[in-house]
Design an enzyme around this catalytic site. Structure first.
Site, mmCIF file in Angstrom:
data_model
loop_
_atom_site.group_PDB
_atom_site.id
_atom_site.type_symbol
_atom_site.label_atom_id
_atom_site.label_comp_id
_atom_site.label_asym_id
_atom_site.label_seq_id
_atom_site.Cartn_x
_atom_site.Cartn_y
_atom_site.Cartn_z
ATOM 1 C CB THR A 86 -8.786 10.440 -10.843
ATOM 2 O OG1 THR A 86 -9.563 9.527 -10.034
ATOM 3 C CG2 THR A 86 -9.456 11.775 -10.857
ATOM 4 C CB THR A 122 -11.558 9.324 -6.257
ATOM 5 O OG1 THR A 122 -12.874 8.807 -6.071
ATOM 6 C CG2 THR A 122 -10.699 9.003 -5.054
ATOM 7 C CD GLU A 155 -17.902 -0.760 -11.166
ATOM 8 O OE1 GLU A 155 -17.995 -1.853 -11.732
ATOM 9 O OE2 GLU A 155 -16.970 0.029 -11.349
ATOM 10 C CG ASN A 211 -12.877 3.483 -1.722
ATOM 11 O OD1 ASN A 211 -13.961 3.223 -1.203
ATOM 12 N ND2 ASN A 211 -12.773 3.880 -2.975
ATOM 13 C CB CYS A 263 -12.891 2.052 -6.360
ATOM 14 S SG CYS A 263 -14.109 2.589 -7.548
HETATM 15 C C1 UGA Z 1 -16.123 0.450 -3.864
HETATM 16 C C2 UGA Z 1 -16.769 0.954 -2.552
HETATM 17 O O1 UGA Z 1 -17.472 -0.112 -1.923
HETATM 18 C C3 UGA Z 1 -17.730 2.100 -2.829
HETATM 19 O O2 UGA Z 1 -18.233 2.600 -1.592
HETATM 20 C C4 UGA Z 1 -16.979 3.213 -3.563
HETATM 21 O O3 UGA Z 1 -17.822 4.280 -3.916
HETATM 22 C C5 UGA Z 1 -16.386 2.646 -4.843
HETATM 23 O O4 UGA Z 1 -15.508 1.562 -4.520
HETATM 24 C C6 UGA Z 1 -15.627 3.769 -5.507
HETATM 25 O O5 UGA Z 1 -14.650 4.236 -4.923
HETATM 26 O O6 UGA Z 1 -16.096 4.287 -6.527
HETATM 27 P P1 UGA Z 1 -16.877 -1.196 -5.850
HETATM 28 O O7 UGA Z 1 -15.485 -1.047 -6.361
HETATM 29 O O8 UGA Z 1 -18.023 -1.067 -6.783
HETATM 30 O O9 UGA Z 1 -17.153 -0.105 -4.677
HETATM 31 O O10 UGA Z 1 -16.964 -2.626 -5.235
HETATM 32 P P2 UGA Z 1 -17.127 -3.302 -3.789
HETATM 33 O O11 UGA Z 1 -18.466 -3.907 -3.695
HETATM 34 O O12 UGA Z 1 -16.703 -2.414 -2.717
HETATM 35 O O13 UGA Z 1 -16.049 -4.488 -3.942
HETATM 36 C C7 UGA Z 1 -14.667 -4.215 -4.141
HETATM 37 C C8 UGA Z 1 -13.870 -5.495 -4.164
HETATM 38 O O14 UGA Z 1 -13.833 -6.111 -2.876
HETATM 39 C C9 UGA Z 1 -14.432 -6.565 -5.104
HETATM 40 O O15 UGA Z 1 -13.384 -7.216 -5.744
HETATM 41 C C10 UGA Z 1 -15.189 -7.507 -4.171
HETATM 42 O O16 UGA Z 1 -15.306 -8.809 -4.687
HETATM 43 C C11 UGA Z 1 -14.262 -7.465 -2.967
HETATM 44 N N1 UGA Z 1 -14.956 -7.806 -1.686
HETATM 45 C C12 UGA Z 1 -15.922 -7.031 -1.184
HETATM 46 C C13 UGA Z 1 -14.543 -8.949 -0.996
HETATM 47 O O17 UGA Z 1 -13.642 -9.686 -1.436
HETATM 48 N N2 UGA Z 1 -15.142 -9.240 0.198
HETATM 49 C C14 UGA Z 1 -16.127 -8.461 0.719
HETATM 50 O O18 UGA Z 1 -16.617 -8.793 1.826
HETATM 51 C C15 UGA Z 1 -16.521 -7.338 0.013
#
Ligand code: UGA
Length: 431
Positions: A86, A122, A155, A211, A263
Site C-alpha cells: 500500500t 496496512t 524487518e 507505528n 513503514c
Molecule cells: C516497524 C515496526 O517496528 C513494526 O512493528 C511494524 O510491523 C513495521 O514497521 C511495519 O509496519 O511493517 P521496521 O520498519 O522493520 O518495523 O523497523 P524498526 O525496527 O521499527 O525501525 C524503524 C526505524 O526506526 C529505523 O530507521 C530504525 O533505525 C529507527 N529506530 C528504531 C531508531 O532510530 N531508534 C530506535 O530506538 C528504534
C-alpha cells in the site's frame, strides 16, 4: 488449515512461511512470475535472517507452495490473507489501495465456499468496510467474513516477532471468523494470552497508531539528544533513566539518524491524511513527521562541522547504507539523502554494506567495497550508518592508520570516553 497468502513480499512471505511452520498448508501467490520462479528454485527475494531455512524446510515437507495462479489458490483455501503493498500516493500522502482492490475483485469471483478474508496490508481505517461491500453480492451470501489482522513484524527480526508476538490483533464482528483465527494463532498465543479481539476499524487504527507512536518515541529522543549535545549530557543515560520507568519503556529510545524504512515514514503520513479526511488534528504526529524530515539537515550540519566545511577530494566511507541493520531495505534510508549531498560537495564516497552493493547509488561516484577494510582504506571520515554487529568492535587504527581520521557514529555504538582515551576524533549523537 489451508491458507492462501496473496502477495509474496515481506509480510506475505514471512507470515506464510511461519504459518506453514505451524503445520498449515500454505500457498504464497504473487503476480510477479520471476519472483515465483525464484522462490520455487529456493531463491529468496528479500534478506531476512532465518527465512531461507524456514522456507526450505516447509517446502520439503510440502506444506509451503508458490504460485501465480490466484483463482485456483483462492478456491483451494479456507483463509485468504491479503498482503499486498500500500505505497504512499506522493501527491495526497494517502495509502494507494489499487493492489488491495485488484485482489478483492479476484476473491469476489472465486468464493466457491465459505472463506475468511483477512487483511494484513496496512490500510486506511474503513477499508475493511469497503472490501466487505465489494464482496457482498447475492451469490456470495454467507460465504465470507472480512477481518483485519495487522502485522507488527520488524524487518530483520520478523520471524521472531511472528513466533513470539507481543499481541495478535483480530478485528471482526463475526464469531465464526474470530474462532477460526483464534485456532490458527493458538500455538502462538495460548501460553501468553496475547490474542486480542476487537472491532475491524479498531484493528485498522491500532496498526497506524502503533507505528505513529513508535515513530514519535524515536523522534522525541532524537530531539532530546539535540539538547544533550548543547548541555554536554550523554543521551544514552537519558534513555536508560527514562526508559526504566515502565510507563515509558526502554525500547525505541535509541537516538540516531531519524527513522526510515518502508513503514514509519509511509504510515505516519497516511495517518495524517486519514485524520485530515475525518477532520481531526493529529498535531503530535504532524510534528513527528516534520521533525524527522528535518533530521537530515541536522546530520548534514554535523558532518559539515566535523569536516570543517572542507569536502573537496576528501574520502568519506559509509559503513552500512540500509535504513537499519538486519535488512537489505534501502527505503527511506538517510544514506539516500546524505550520500548525494556529500557527492555534490565534492567528496569521494565509498561504502560497505553486509547486504551488498546497492543500485540506488551512481557506481562511478559512489564506490562499493565488499569488505570493511578496503572501504575504509585512506578515508578521512568514517560514518557508522547502521548498527550491524560487525561494526561494533572495530580496530580503527588497523583499519585506517591515518592520523587525523574522523569517525561519526550515528548509532552510538562506541563509548566516547574509550574513544577519547584511544585518541580518536570521534563524534556521535547526543553525547
Ligand atoms: C516497524 C515496526 O517496528 C513494526 O512493528 C511494524 O510491523 C513495521 O514497521 C511495519 O509496519 O511493517 P521496521 O520498519 O522493520 O518495523 O523497523 P524498526 O525496527 O521499527 O525501525 C524503524 C526505524 O526506526 C529505523 O530507521 C530504525 O533505525 C529507527 N529506530 C528504531 C531508531 O532510530 N531508534 C530506535 O530506538 C528504534
Amino acid at each position: 488449515m489451508k491458507i492462501c497468502m496473496i502477495g509474496s513480499g515481506y509480510v506475505g512471505l514471512v507470515s506464510g512461511s511461519c504459518f506453514s511452520e505451524l503445520g498449515n498448508h500454505v500457498i504464497c501467490v504473487d503476480n510477479n512470475l520471476n519472483k515465483i520462479i525464484s522462490l520455487k528454485n529456493g531463491i529468496i527475494p528479500i534478506y531476512e535472517p532465518g527465512l531461507e531455512e524456514l522456507i526450505y524446510r516447509n517446502v520439503k515437507q510440502k506444506r509451503l507452495k508458490f504460485s501465480t495462479n490466484l483463482s485456483k489458490s483462492i478456491q483451494n483455501s479456507d483463509i485468504i490473507f491479503i498482503c499486498v503493498g500500500t505505497p504512499t500516493n506522493k501527491r495526497t500522502n494517502e495509502a494507494n489501495l489499487k493492489y488491495v482492490f485488484q485482489v478483492v475483485s479476484s476473491i469476489k469471483k472465486n468464493l466457491n465456499k465459505y472463506k475468511v478474508i483477512v487483511n494484513k496490508s496496512t490500510v486506511p481505517i474503513t477499508t475493511g468496510d469497503k472490501i466487505e461491500k465489494i464482496l457482498n453480492i447475492k451469490i456470495n451470501k454467507n460465504k465470507f467474513d472480512v477481518v483485519s489482522n495487522p502485522e507488527f513484524l520488524r524487518e530483520g527480526e520478523a520471524i521472531r516477532d511472528f513466533m513470539y508476538p507481543d499481541r495478535v490483533v483480530i478485528g471482526t464482528s463475526s464469531k465464526k471468523a474470530n474462532n477460526i483465527l483464534k485456532n490458527l494463532y493458538l500455538p502462538l498465543t495460548k501460553k501468553t494470552n496475547k490474542y486480542f479481539h476487537t472491532s475491524r476499524r479498531a484493528a485498522e487504527l491500532i496498526k497506524y497508531a502503533s507505528n505513529a507512536f513508535l515513530a514519535t518515541k524515536i523522534t522525541y529522543i532524537n530531539e532530546i539528544s539535540n539538547l544533550c549535545e548543547k548541555l554536554n549530557i550523554d543521551v544514552t543515560d537519558i534513555s536508560v533513566g527514562i526508559g526504566s520507568d515502565e510507563r515509558i519503556g526502554s525500547r525505541f529510545l535509541r537516538a540516531g539518524p531519524g527513522y526510515g524504512g518502508s513503514c514509519f515514514p509511509k504510515d505516519t503520513r497516511a495517518l495524517l491524511s486519514i485524520s485530515k479526511k475525518f477532520k481531526t488534528n493529529l498535531s503530535i504526529v504532524k510534528s513527528t513527521v516534520k521533525s524527522n524530515d528535518e533530521r537530515i539537515k541536522y546530520l548534514q550540519k554535523r558532518i559539515k562541522e566535523i569536516m570543517k566545511n572542507s569536502f573537496k577530494g576528501k574520502k568519506i566511507t559509509f559503513l552500512g547504507v540500509t535504513f537499519k541493520a538486519g535488512t537489505d531495505d534501502m527505503r527511506d534510508a538517510s544514506s539516500l539523502k546524505l550520500i548525494p549531498y556529500l557527492v555534490k560537495k565534492g567528496s569521494r564516497i565509498s561504502y560497505y554494506d553486509p547486504t551488498g552493493i546497492k543500485s540506488e547509488f551512481n557506481r562511478k561516484k559512489v564506490k562499493y567495497y565488499n569488505n570493511i577494510k578496503d572501504a575504509c582504506n585512506n578515508s578521512d571520515l568514517l560514518i557508522l550508518h547502521t548498527e550491524w554487529n560487525e561494526f561494533k568492535q572495530l580496530n580503527f587504527n588497523k583499519l585506517n592508520p591515518k592520523k587525523n581520521l574522523k569517525i561519526f557514529d550515528l548509532r552510538n555504538l562506541y563509548s566516547p570516553v574509550k574513544m577519547k582515551k584511544k585518541n580518536y576524533e570521534y563524534y556521535s549523537i547526543g553525547r
